[in-house]
Design an enzyme around this catalytic site. Structure first.
Site, PDB file in Angstrom:
ATOM      1  N   GLU A   1      -6.160   6.846  -1.291  1.00 52.05           N
ATOM      2  CA  GLU A   1      -6.151   5.648  -0.455  1.00 52.05           C
ATOM      3  C   GLU A   1      -6.694   4.441  -1.212  1.00 52.05           C
ATOM      4  O   GLU A   1      -6.153   3.333  -1.108  1.00 52.05           O
ATOM      5  CB  GLU A   1      -6.972   5.882   0.819  1.00 52.05           C
TER       6      GLU A   1
ATOM      7  N   HIS B   1       0.837  -1.205   0.000  1.00 44.76           N
ATOM      8  CA  HIS B   1       0.000   0.000   0.000  1.00 44.76           C
ATOM      9  C   HIS B   1       0.876   1.261   0.000  1.00 44.76           C
ATOM     10  O   HIS B   1       0.666   2.182  -0.791  1.00 44.76           O
ATOM     11  CB  HIS B   1      -0.927  -0.020   1.221  1.00 44.76           C
ATOM     12  N   GLU B   2       1.865   1.293   0.888  1.00 43.04           N
ATOM     13  CA  GLU B   2       2.723   2.480   0.991  1.00 43.04           C
ATOM     14  C   GLU B   2       3.554   2.670  -0.275  1.00 43.04           C
ATOM     15  O   GLU B   2       3.744   3.798  -0.748  1.00 43.04           O
ATOM     16  CB  GLU B   2       3.621   2.379   2.226  1.00 43.04           C
TER      17      GLU B   2
ATOM     18  N   HIS C   1       1.551   4.355  -3.003  1.00 40.03           N
ATOM     19  CA  HIS C   1       1.508   5.825  -2.900  1.00 40.03           C
ATOM     20  C   HIS C   1       2.714   6.435  -3.614  1.00 40.03           C
ATOM     21  O   HIS C   1       2.599   7.445  -4.313  1.00 40.03           O
ATOM     22  CB  HIS C   1       1.554   6.273  -1.434  1.00 40.03           C
TER      23      HIS C   1
HETATM   24 ZN   LIG Z   1      -2.325   5.247   2.352  1.00 38.33          ZN
END
Ligand SMILES: [Zn+2]
Length: 272
Positions: free
Chosen positions: A201, A143-144, A147
């Protein structure tokens, strides 16, 4: 010119397009994003500033004696990250060649982030207090990393510059110097955005889950991870990670809905 102040980002995006300001940072993958992004600073500028901020964060932690103190956890996190990194090529061909760095800070904080250009920091509290499995750590890191691949921080900086300069569109299009100057002295918080949009997100959840699966980690861990997050967020003080990552039932549902798409990628990766 005053009316320009209220020109929505989308129209501004059109003007900036002439100068190459609008683009998309990643290619599709199986679940990726194709939303056009407003970009008014270069990746190089942002990566350079992020690398400086990351180095500062490391030296501060080192002085306090909390940098990579837990060698077992460091090796564990680095092993997981090293399986995720090559998978980034599905979204961008340049990413496997980034100068990836992975470090661990001993802290009660429940936090983790990947700064622009692949600078990852994990706080031990996130792993130990939530008793994360390797699969769940992979979901967090995926997830990170997503980004960073989508350059959400660069997009945020660009939107901030656009908002500041919308009053004089000439300045907005030709004078980005001010924004760049501010970047150089920015702390790491500026690059791990404190507030990504819900849309960012969702993009990071989707792409992160694909990275997780392609790296041979079980994407179903996305469900258990967010269930743990929901549980901990009900315990009073919400941890730092959750201030930028709202733990909502809808988030778990969105991840569940993606599983039929990413599970075959996981199965294939396990078969190799
Ligand atoms: Zn996030």
């Amino acid at each position: 010119m005053l009316t320009l102040r209220f020109v929505p980002i989308a129209s501004f995006c059109l003007s900036a397009l002439v100068l190459g300001g609008c683009q998309t940072t990643t290619s599709g993958g199986s679940v990726g994003a194709d939303r056009k992004q407003l970009m008014l600073v270069s990746s190089q500028e942002l990566d350079q500033a992020a690398a400086q901020a990351y180095a500062k964060l490391q030296s501060d932690a080192s002085q306090k004696g909390v940098l990579n103190r837990d060698q077992a956890m460091l090796q564990r996190v680095r092993a997981i990250a090293s399986r995720l990194e090559p998978q980034t090529r599905v979204f961008r061909s340049d990413a496997p060649g980034w100068k990836w760095e992975v470090n661990v800070i001993t802290s009660n904080e429940l936090n983790a982030f990947c700064m622009p250009g692949g600078k990852i920091m994990v706080y031990t509290g996130l792993i130990s207090q939530l008793r994360l499995t390797d699969d769940e750590i992979a979901v967090v890191l995926g997830h990170e990393i997503a980004h960073a691949l989508r350059e959400h921080s660069r997009e945020q900086v660009s939107q901030a510059i656009a908002a500041q300069t919308a009053i004089g569109i000439g300045a907005a299009l030709f004078g980005f110097g001010q924004g760049s100057a501010d970047l150089a002295g920015a702390g790491y918080e500026a690059f791990v955005a404190t507030r990504f949009s819900r849309n960012d997100e969702t993009e990071a959840d989707r792409m992160g889950l694909e990275l997780t699966a392609r790296a041979g980690y079980d994407p179903r861990a996305g469900v258990t991870l967010w269930q743990k997050m929901i549980q901990v967020s009900q315990g009073g003080r919400p941890p730092q990670f959750l201030s930028s990552h709202p733990a909502e039932a809808s988030r778990v549902q969105e991840i569940q809905a993606l599983l039929p798409t990413v599970m075959p990628l996981y199965t294939a990766a396990r078969g190799r």
